[in-house]
Design a protein around this motif. Sequence first.
Motif, mmCIF file in Angstrom:
data_model
loop_
_atom_site.group_PDB
_atom_site.id
_atom_site.type_symbol
_atom_site.label_atom_id
_atom_site.label_comp_id
_atom_site.label_asym_id
_atom_site.label_seq_id
_atom_site.Cartn_x
_atom_site.Cartn_y
_atom_site.Cartn_z
ATOM 1 N N ILE A 79 0.841 -1.202 0.000
ATOM 2 C CA ILE A 79 0.000 0.000 0.000
ATOM 3 C C ILE A 79 0.878 1.255 0.000
ATOM 4 O O ILE A 79 0.549 2.253 -0.638
ATOM 5 N N VAL A 80 2.010 1.197 0.710
ATOM 6 C CA VAL A 80 2.954 2.320 0.700
ATOM 7 C C VAL A 80 3.434 2.591 -0.726
ATOM 8 O O VAL A 80 3.470 3.730 -1.190
ATOM 9 N N LEU A 81 3.808 1.533 -1.425
ATOM 10 C CA LEU A 81 4.279 1.682 -2.807
ATOM 11 C C LEU A 81 3.164 2.220 -3.695
ATOM 12 O O LEU A 81 3.405 3.086 -4.558
ATOM 13 N N GLY A 115 4.433 7.781 3.058
ATOM 14 C CA GLY A 115 3.663 6.563 3.275
ATOM 15 C C GLY A 115 4.322 5.633 4.270
ATOM 16 O O GLY A 115 3.662 5.022 5.117
ATOM 17 N N SER A 116 5.656 5.509 4.200
ATOM 18 C CA SER A 116 6.387 4.609 5.092
ATOM 19 C C SER A 116 6.336 5.076 6.534
ATOM 20 O O SER A 116 6.201 4.262 7.454
ATOM 21 N N ILE A 117 6.454 6.374 6.750
ATOM 22 C CA ILE A 117 6.416 6.890 8.124
ATOM 23 C C ILE A 117 5.069 6.597 8.778
ATOM 24 O O ILE A 117 4.993 6.174 9.935
ATOM 25 N N VAL A 118 3.977 6.794 8.036
ATOM 26 C CA VAL A 118 2.646 6.527 8.577
ATOM 27 C C VAL A 118 2.453 5.027 8.796
ATOM 28 O O VAL A 118 1.859 4.591 9.789
ATOM 29 N N ALA A 119 2.979 4.213 7.879
ATOM 30 C CA ALA A 119 2.787 2.761 7.971
ATOM 31 C C ALA A 119 3.621 2.120 9.062
ATOM 32 O O ALA A 119 3.146 1.239 9.788
ATOM 33 N N ALA A 120 4.885 2.537 9.178
ATOM 34 C CA ALA A 120 5.798 1.811 10.071
ATOM 35 C C ALA A 120 6.704 2.703 10.908
ATOM 36 O O ALA A 120 7.627 2.200 11.550
ATOM 37 N N GLY A 121 6.473 4.003 10.900
ATOM 38 C CA GLY A 121 7.261 4.896 11.747
ATOM 39 C C GLY A 121 8.513 5.434 11.071
ATOM 40 O O GLY A 121 8.907 4.992 9.988
ATOM 41 N N PHE A 333 -2.378 6.949 2.672
ATOM 42 C CA PHE A 333 -2.202 5.655 3.333
ATOM 43 C C PHE A 333 -3.250 5.468 4.423
ATOM 44 O O PHE A 333 -3.842 4.391 4.548
ATOM 45 N N LEU A 334 -3.477 6.509 5.201
ATOM 46 C CA LEU A 334 -4.485 6.425 6.272
ATOM 47 C C LEU A 334 -5.877 6.152 5.719
ATOM 48 O O LEU A 334 -6.691 5.462 6.346
ATOM 49 N N PHE A 335 -6.146 6.670 4.528
ATOM 50 C CA PHE A 335 -7.465 6.495 3.919
ATOM 51 C C PHE A 335 -7.595 5.116 3.262
ATOM 52 O O PHE A 335 -8.633 4.439 3.410
ATOM 53 N N ILE A 336 -6.563 4.694 2.545
ATOM 54 C CA ILE A 336 -6.648 3.468 1.733
ATOM 55 C C ILE A 336 -6.433 2.201 2.569
ATOM 56 O O ILE A 336 -7.077 1.177 2.345
ATOM 57 N N SER A 337 -5.532 2.265 3.543
ATOM 58 C CA SER A 337 -5.172 1.070 4.310
ATOM 59 C C SER A 337 -6.366 0.345 4.933
ATOM 60 O O SER A 337 -6.487 -0.885 4.783
ATOM 61 N N PRO A 338 -7.301 1.044 5.594
ATOM 62 C CA PRO A 338 -8.456 0.322 6.150
ATOM 63 C C PRO A 338 -9.352 -0.308 5.096
ATOM 64 O O PRO A 338 -9.979 -1.341 5.330
ATOM 65 N N LEU A 339 -9.382 0.281 3.894
ATOM 66 C CA LEU A 339 -10.255 -0.229 2.835
ATOM 67 C C LEU A 339 -9.796 -1.576 2.311
ATOM 68 O O LEU A 339 -10.608 -2.374 1.838
ATOM 69 N N VAL A 340 -8.466 -1.800 2.342
ATOM 70 C CA VAL A 340 -7.955 -3.064 1.803
ATOM 71 C C VAL A 340 -7.589 -4.049 2.912
ATOM 72 O O VAL A 340 -7.029 -5.114 2.658
ATOM 73 N N GLY A 341 -7.865 -3.645 4.155
ATOM 74 C CA GLY A 341 -7.683 -4.558 5.271
ATOM 75 C C GLY A 341 -6.266 -4.800 5.683
ATOM 76 O O GLY A 341 -5.934 -5.852 6.218
ATOM 77 N N SER A 342 -5.371 -3.775 5.392
ATOM 78 C CA SER A 342 -3.969 -3.959 5.789
ATOM 79 C C SER A 342 -3.761 -3.424 7.204
ATOM 80 O O SER A 342 -4.273 -2.405 7.544
#
Length: 342
Positions: A79-81, A115-121, A333-342
């Motif tokens: 999702i980050v990519l 995207g990476s910072i939001v996903a994994a810090g 990332f915050l918007f898309i991640s919940p939609l795809v269940g990641s």
Amino acid sequence: MFVIAILTILLALAFTFTNGFQDASSIAATFIASRSASPRAGIILVAGMSLLGAVFGGSAVAFTMVGLISIQPGAGELIVLFVALVTATTWNIITWKFGLPSSSTHSLIGGLIGGSIVAAGISSIAWGFAELAGPEPELVGFMKILVFFVLSAIIGFAGSFVLHKTTDFLMRNMERRQNRKIVTLNWCTAALMAFFNGANDPQKQMGMIAMVLVAAGFAATPEVPLWTRYACAALMALGTISGGWRIMNTLGRRIFRIEPVHSFDSQFFSAASIALSTVAGAPVSSTHVITMSVLGVGAADNPRRVQWRVGREIIIAMAITIPVTMLIAGMLFLFISPLVGS
């Protein structure tokens, strides 16, 4: 995730196309504006040499991109990519619409970091500070990108400034027909610039696709498949042929009136700067390099004739690209991640 992986690869290829009319069009700007070539001939030369550069340019830049982020499995790397490419492609289209020669490279880097910072810090980014401050200093990660961004801009501006002062002195008593020789040289420098741009720019998308293949489980290690290299080379060339006229107008006409000698001086140091960065594996922006070289030549020729307001707008676009695309990618990332269940 299979669907996300396929969409991300397709988006990487689409981004390569937009990269063609955003970055590669900057290469043709001074070449065409100086009347060294017709628009058709100039674009065909740049597209052809960019294609060759992408095919034979190696993979050092691609692996620098691969090493920029490190996300644990399950943390949403795909999702980050995906959001990085959505962000960078959107930024390309927006800046192209306004005729601003912004950087495809830095919009992609900003998207990856945000995207990476939001996903994994913050720790998911290879900042390169520790390696640079270590007992054996080494340029890696974001520091490598940042240092070569600054160096390439300085070389582009200062080198073109000094070279134009030198050529202006050497040509002070020459007749105007000598421009014919300069026009011939311009074909050589434009070809070199296009080749090294092709060797540098598409590798970023190749690196992205290599990361997608690993994240999706299609490959065990990040390698650049041959089909990826050929696809990116072809799309880069097609993008160059099909667009970029707004950006060419900004660089070629709006800053100052460019003559063949200006084009030569600008292209020479731009090509040298991008070649150095490519050999070092640093993903630099050809748009920024050639913009700074045009400003350098203009300052050397006659600072009063330079439209500094236009130059200031371009430099502002350069400065805000990474932070703005970081912010956009993080929100996406915050918007898309919940939609795809990641």
